[in-house]
Design a protein around this motif. Sequence first.
Motif, mmCIF file in Angstrom:
data_model
loop_
_atom_site.group_PDB
_atom_site.id
_atom_site.type_symbol
_atom_site.label_atom_id
_atom_site.label_comp_id
_atom_site.label_asym_id
_atom_site.label_seq_id
_atom_site.Cartn_x
_atom_site.Cartn_y
_atom_site.Cartn_z
ATOM 1 N N LEU A 193 0.812 -1.214 0.000
ATOM 2 C CA LEU A 193 0.000 0.000 0.000
ATOM 3 C C LEU A 193 0.846 1.266 0.000
ATOM 4 O O LEU A 193 0.371 2.341 -0.364
ATOM 5 C CB LEU A 193 -0.920 0.011 1.229
ATOM 6 C CG LEU A 193 -2.008 -1.072 1.280
ATOM 7 C CD1 LEU A 193 -2.698 -1.055 2.635
ATOM 8 C CD2 LEU A 193 -3.026 -0.867 0.169
ATOM 9 N N ASN A 194 2.102 1.130 0.413
ATOM 10 C CA ASN A 194 2.978 2.299 0.539
ATOM 11 C C ASN A 194 4.314 1.993 -0.135
ATOM 12 O O ASN A 194 5.371 2.033 0.500
ATOM 13 C CB ASN A 194 3.175 2.638 2.021
ATOM 14 C CG ASN A 194 3.824 3.991 2.232
ATOM 15 O OD1 ASN A 194 4.094 4.724 1.278
ATOM 16 N ND2 ASN A 194 4.094 4.332 3.478
ATOM 17 N N LEU A 195 4.256 1.687 -1.428
ATOM 18 C CA LEU A 195 5.461 1.288 -2.159
ATOM 19 C C LEU A 195 6.495 2.405 -2.224
ATOM 20 O O LEU A 195 7.693 2.144 -2.322
ATOM 21 C CB LEU A 195 5.085 0.840 -3.575
ATOM 22 C CG LEU A 195 4.434 -0.554 -3.696
ATOM 23 C CD1 LEU A 195 4.016 -0.819 -5.127
ATOM 24 C CD2 LEU A 195 5.397 -1.636 -3.214
ATOM 25 N N ARG A 196 6.040 3.646 -2.186
ATOM 26 C CA ARG A 196 6.983 4.772 -2.246
ATOM 27 C C ARG A 196 7.594 5.095 -0.890
ATOM 28 O O ARG A 196 8.363 6.048 -0.755
ATOM 29 C CB ARG A 196 6.269 6.004 -2.801
ATOM 30 C CG ARG A 196 5.809 5.817 -4.248
ATOM 31 C CD ARG A 196 5.207 7.101 -4.796
ATOM 32 N NE ARG A 196 4.789 6.955 -6.190
ATOM 33 C CZ ARG A 196 4.255 7.930 -6.908
ATOM 34 N NH1 ARG A 196 4.067 9.128 -6.355
ATOM 35 N NH2 ARG A 196 3.897 7.715 -8.162
ATOM 36 N N LEU A 197 7.236 4.303 0.122
ATOM 37 C CA LEU A 197 7.797 4.441 1.478
ATOM 38 C C LEU A 197 7.616 5.850 2.027
ATOM 39 O O LEU A 197 8.537 6.449 2.599
ATOM 40 C CB LEU A 197 9.284 4.064 1.486
ATOM 41 C CG LEU A 197 9.619 2.640 1.008
ATOM 42 C CD1 LEU A 197 11.106 2.398 1.099
ATOM 43 C CD2 LEU A 197 8.865 1.604 1.819
ATOM 44 N N ARG A 198 6.413 6.379 1.835
ATOM 45 C CA ARG A 198 6.108 7.686 2.404
ATOM 46 C C ARG A 198 5.711 7.505 3.864
ATOM 47 O O ARG A 198 4.766 6.779 4.184
ATOM 48 C CB ARG A 198 4.968 8.340 1.636
ATOM 49 C CG ARG A 198 5.328 8.709 0.201
ATOM 50 C CD ARG A 198 4.134 9.307 -0.517
ATOM 51 N NE ARG A 198 4.468 9.693 -1.879
ATOM 52 C CZ ARG A 198 3.582 10.144 -2.751
ATOM 53 N NH1 ARG A 198 2.301 10.255 -2.403
ATOM 54 N NH2 ARG A 198 3.956 10.475 -3.972
#
Length: 430
Positions: A80-85
């Motif tokens: 759900l948070n592949l961009r590691l935000r």
Amino acid sequence: MGGDLMRGALPGGPDTADARPGAEARPVGTPKAVGIVWALLALNTLGSAGAKTVIPLPRSLIQMATMGALVSAFALALALNLRLRIRPSAFVFLLTLLLVPSVIASANLEVGYGALFRCTRLALFVGTLWLLSRWWDGSLTFVRHHIRMYFAVLVLVAAGLVVAPGTAMPEYYGGRLVGALWPLTPPQIGQYAAIIIGLTVLLLLGRQVDRTSAAVVIVPSLVLLLLTHTRTATLGLLIGLVLAIGSLVLTSSAARRFFAWTVVCATVAAVAFSSALQSWYLRGQSQENMSNLTGRAKVWDALLAAPRSTGEKVFGVGLSDKSFGGLPIDNSWLAVYHEQGLIGVTIVATMIATLGGVALLRPPSLPRACAIFLISYCAISSYTEAGLGDASPYLLHLALAASLLALPATAAAGPAAEVPRRRVPRWARR
């Protein structure tokens, strides 16, 4: 369970901040799968040891289920948070620091290879919280996830009571309610019941849930809490609600009415049912047994008197099963001192103090009241329950408090977060 609490609707009302008719509790941009991740984290913290169940469940099978839930939670959160935000969080940062003494002490293998396994579990737990922090914005979204998950656990407990009442209230636990379908102890059931009762009461006062939906949650949960005869959970619920509702008294008329009626009812009950309340509180125990906290004080004295090297005092002996000499420690602070040393105690104390300080500095609101309830409950329970130094329901409660105290994304970003003006093409200006 039906009603607004389960659908996520936010009924409007004079005491409801920023609530509009038909508004959704789930913030814009928050995937529904986030609730699944939160439920998997809660499943992981249920534990694998407890009462005897109707159908004997091998501990290895339960451990596979709980650890599998944690791995699944981390994988889903990462998807759900592949961009590691992530969002800055003092709580999760301190929890990450707690991994340092845990790994250093566990590397000595003084308590076996299980210590490294527990370090891995704690690391995955903390990593999942970091990934979920992206959606921490001070809303009540995670409160609803919390209530739903633990109410489902209580439904399982109630089903076990109906199916096998003898197994659910065994003599070896003094006739107290345990999990007959999943191995849960009376303190665990009491904790889950107290937490969702307190949160639901606060949602009701904030007019975020209707009375019918609240009653569906509160009444059966209260019955299960009384059947567990858990004093710590009951005191934590009462004191936590007093502090939380007290933070709303100046801004909420519903809180003022509830507080006044609670004082009146409590006074009447104390006078009319004093003998019954005293009998329930004592649970048939002697005065001597009460004075040493049902044997806990003996374990605490032995733990503090045990010889320790300088390294063990500073870093601890590594993550264990929260026991000493084969007996449960049942104190978060002594458990952390035993496993993570003075450094661990300092980090955990800073973590609690930071959450409490932020809660006091926030303006009065329903999310702040829920956070105060959770923080105070965990602080009270830490005296007779372990769990502040490892992946546990208590850390999940505190993570929920941290999400409630987080500033909204627009407020945290400041004026720069405003939506930019739409650029008008040059040909359209003529």
